[in-house]
Write a protein that holds these residues in place. Structure first.
Motif, PDB file in Angstrom:
ATOM      1  N   ASP A 101     102.150   9.270  50.551  1.00 56.33           N
ATOM      2  CA  ASP A 101     103.332   8.730  49.876  1.00 56.33           C
ATOM      3  C   ASP A 101     104.279   9.838  49.453  1.00 56.33           C
ATOM      4  O   ASP A 101     105.508   9.735  49.605  1.00 56.33           O
ATOM      5  N   LYS A 102     103.724  10.925  48.926  1.00 58.02           N
ATOM      6  CA  LYS A 102     104.559  12.059  48.491  1.00 58.02           C
ATOM      7  C   LYS A 102     105.271  12.686  49.698  1.00 58.02           C
ATOM      8  O   LYS A 102     106.432  13.118  49.600  1.00 58.02           O
ATOM      9  N   CYS A 103     104.576  12.761  50.839  1.00 54.92           N
ATOM     10  CA  CYS A 103     105.183  13.349  52.044  1.00 54.92           C
ATOM     11  C   CYS A 103     106.345  12.496  52.536  1.00 54.92           C
ATOM     12  O   CYS A 103     107.376  13.021  52.971  1.00 54.92           O
ATOM     13  N   GLU A 104     106.176  11.188  52.463  1.00 59.89           N
ATOM     14  CA  GLU A 104     107.256  10.285  52.896  1.00 59.89           C
ATOM     15  C   GLU A 104     108.465  10.424  51.980  1.00 59.89           C
ATOM     16  O   GLU A 104     109.615  10.381  52.429  1.00 59.89           O
ATOM     17  N   ALA A 155     110.405  17.778  52.747  1.00 61.29           N
ATOM     18  CA  ALA A 155     110.176  19.228  52.700  1.00 61.29           C
ATOM     19  C   ALA A 155     108.723  19.502  52.277  1.00 61.29           C
ATOM     20  O   ALA A 155     108.049  20.379  52.828  1.00 61.29           O
ATOM     21  N   PHE A 156     108.265  18.743  51.280  1.00 60.68           N
ATOM     22  CA  PHE A 156     106.859  18.832  50.861  1.00 60.68           C
ATOM     23  C   PHE A 156     105.953  18.439  52.025  1.00 60.68           C
ATOM     24  O   PHE A 156     104.959  19.116  52.331  1.00 60.68           O
ATOM     25  N   GLY A 157     106.318  17.339  52.698  1.00 60.47           N
ATOM     26  CA  GLY A 157     105.517  16.861  53.824  1.00 60.47           C
ATOM     27  C   GLY A 157     105.416  17.901  54.925  1.00 60.47           C
ATOM     28  O   GLY A 157     104.344  18.122  55.505  1.00 60.47           O
ATOM     29  N   TYR A 158     106.530  18.572  55.213  1.00 62.99           N
ATOM     30  CA  TYR A 158     106.521  19.605  56.256  1.00 62.99           C
ATOM     31  C   TYR A 158     105.551  20.720  55.888  1.00 62.99           C
ATOM     32  O   TYR A 158     104.749  21.187  56.705  1.00 62.99           O
TER      33      TYR A 158
END
Lengths: 155, 271
Positions: free
Chosen positions: A115-118, A122-125
């Motif tokens: 959920d945080k990545c979606e 930038a965090f997801g990458y």
């Protein structure tokens, strides 16, 4: 555990070194500590994969089970990340995961991280680059072991 | 006897002991029947012969020092090595040598990385580095196919009481309580900086390539890495050319060579 302390523990992990402080704090919000005795089964093949682990101390085995025998195909020790099936559907563990020795672990809620990545690409990458590095390392290890270097001979 | 004895003409040695190290590996202890070869140093090899069968290069795994016998660890990989590995106390074997270059034994921190039978040529170096008066630290990393293929476990466990020793295998059953994976993964466990250390590496050539690259990635200069290479050694004296690798004759320029020297040559494909 205070969030700041969890951030410090995550900062110590070499395989998460590319995450900045804010990203470590985001990760920390989905993480908790655990101590597991030797023999504890962390995951079973086919089970729901909504978790990954950071091994702080101890040794974790990745195992394939069969009708005639079980085989340990990989291990993870201090500083290693365990589990990437939380990233990809159908989010099912591909192998069994078991503590060989008593382990101190950081347990991370994979669904929370997805959920945080979606929400923050930038965090997801950054998270994906951490796990890509782990996958490349494990794949290289598996390919080299496929060569069966220690068998055979000519003289 | 002429100067040719020991280098061209083998000396007869009698086997005093055969220790099974693994299902396909044995260590032979042997003493000369009369005169013996010059004392080998860590890293060197001899040509062992069974009369009427042939001759094969085998690294020295135990130096004949302080009344100890000469020792060779042999893996059964063909008819001749299988016959050697089955020799009994009292059997006679021909020995020519010693040949080749030696492992460097610096005073600083050293990482020893061994794969499979590659432990054997490194044992004399490990014993020399495991000295109370040596200032540097030592880390010994060992890989094998299965736990049953790990050699010298008791000796390395003793070394592990004073230095860092780690093992890994390609796969194991769940009763194995240590690491599974390739030996390069153990480089992360070395308890001192690799940038200022040196390395001695021996094992299958692909394993040595990956290990050397892994060490470079962790900051070790390429010329601080030494590997032990082999090709078809026949004469052992640089005369026949069978062991040629690019500009090197491995029986005289090796088997221990600096990685920075051979990396470009090993990159040349043989097809």
């Amino acid at each position: 555990m205070r969030s700041r302390d969890m951030v410090e523990l995550l900062r110590e992990q070499e395989q998460l070194a590319t995450l900045d402080d804010e990203q470590l704090a985001t990760l920390a919000g989905c993480a908790r500590l655990a101590v597991c005795k030797a023999g504890t089964v962390l995951a079973q093949e086919g089970g729901p994969a909504d978790t990954f682990y950071v091994v702080r101390t101890g040794l974790v085995a990745v195992e394939a089970h069969g009708p005639a025998r079980d085989v340990t195909v990989d291990t993870a020790a201090s500083g290693d990340l365990v589990g990437w099936s939380w990233i990809f559907p159908p989010h099912r563990w591909l192998f069994d995961v078991r503590c060989v020795r008593e382990c101190r672990l950081i347990v991370v809620d994979g669904a929370c991280i997805r959920d945080k990545c979606e929400a923050d690409n930038a965090f997801g990458y950054r998270v994906m680059t951490c796990f890509s590095s782990v996958v490349v390392s494990r794949l290289t290890s598996a390919r080299v072991r496929l060569l069966d270097l220690y068998g055979g001979g000519t003289s | 006897m002429t100067e040719a004895h020991g280098h061209i003409v083998p000396f007869p040695y009698v086997v005093t002991r055969n220790v099974a190290e693994a299902p396909d590996t044995a260590t032979l202890s042997m003493v000369p029947v009369d005169r013996g070869i010059d004392a080998p140093v860590p890293g060197q090899f001899t040509m062992l012969s069974l009369f009427g069968m042939g001759e094969v290069p085998i690294s020295v795994s135990g130096l004949p020092l302080d009344d100890e016998p000469l020792r060779h660890t042999i893996r059964s990989a063909g008819a001749l090595t299988t016959a050697l590995a089955r020799l009994d106390e009292g059997d006679v074997v021909g020995v020519r040598g010693p040949f080749g270059t030696a492992w460097p034994l610096p005073d600083g921190d050293v990482v020893v990385v061994a794969g499979g039978i590659g432990v054997a040529p490194l044992l004399p170096a490990i014993r020399s580095l495991d000295r109370a008066d040596r200032p540097g630290r030592l880390s010994v990393l060992v890989g094998a196919r299965r736990p049953s293929g790990l050699l010298a476990r008791d000796e390395l466990a003793e070394v592990g009481r004073r230095h860092h020793v780690a093992h890994t295998v390609d796969s194991a059953d769940p009763s194995w309580a240590d690491e599974v994976g390739v030996v390069t993964e153990l480089l992360r466990r070395v308890p001192f900086p690799l940038q200022t250390a040196s390395a001695l590496v021996c094992g299958p050539e692909v394993m040595m390539r990956f290990t050397a690259r892994g060490l470079e990635e962790q900051g070790m200069p390429a010329d601080a890495v030494h590997v032990s290479l082999e090709r078809n050694m026949h004469c052992g004296r640089g005369a026949c050319g069978h062991c040629q690798l690019g500009p090197f004759l491995l029986c005289t320029d090796g088997p221990v060579v600096r990685w920075s020297s051979v990396d470009p040559v090993l990159a040349v494909r043989n097809r």
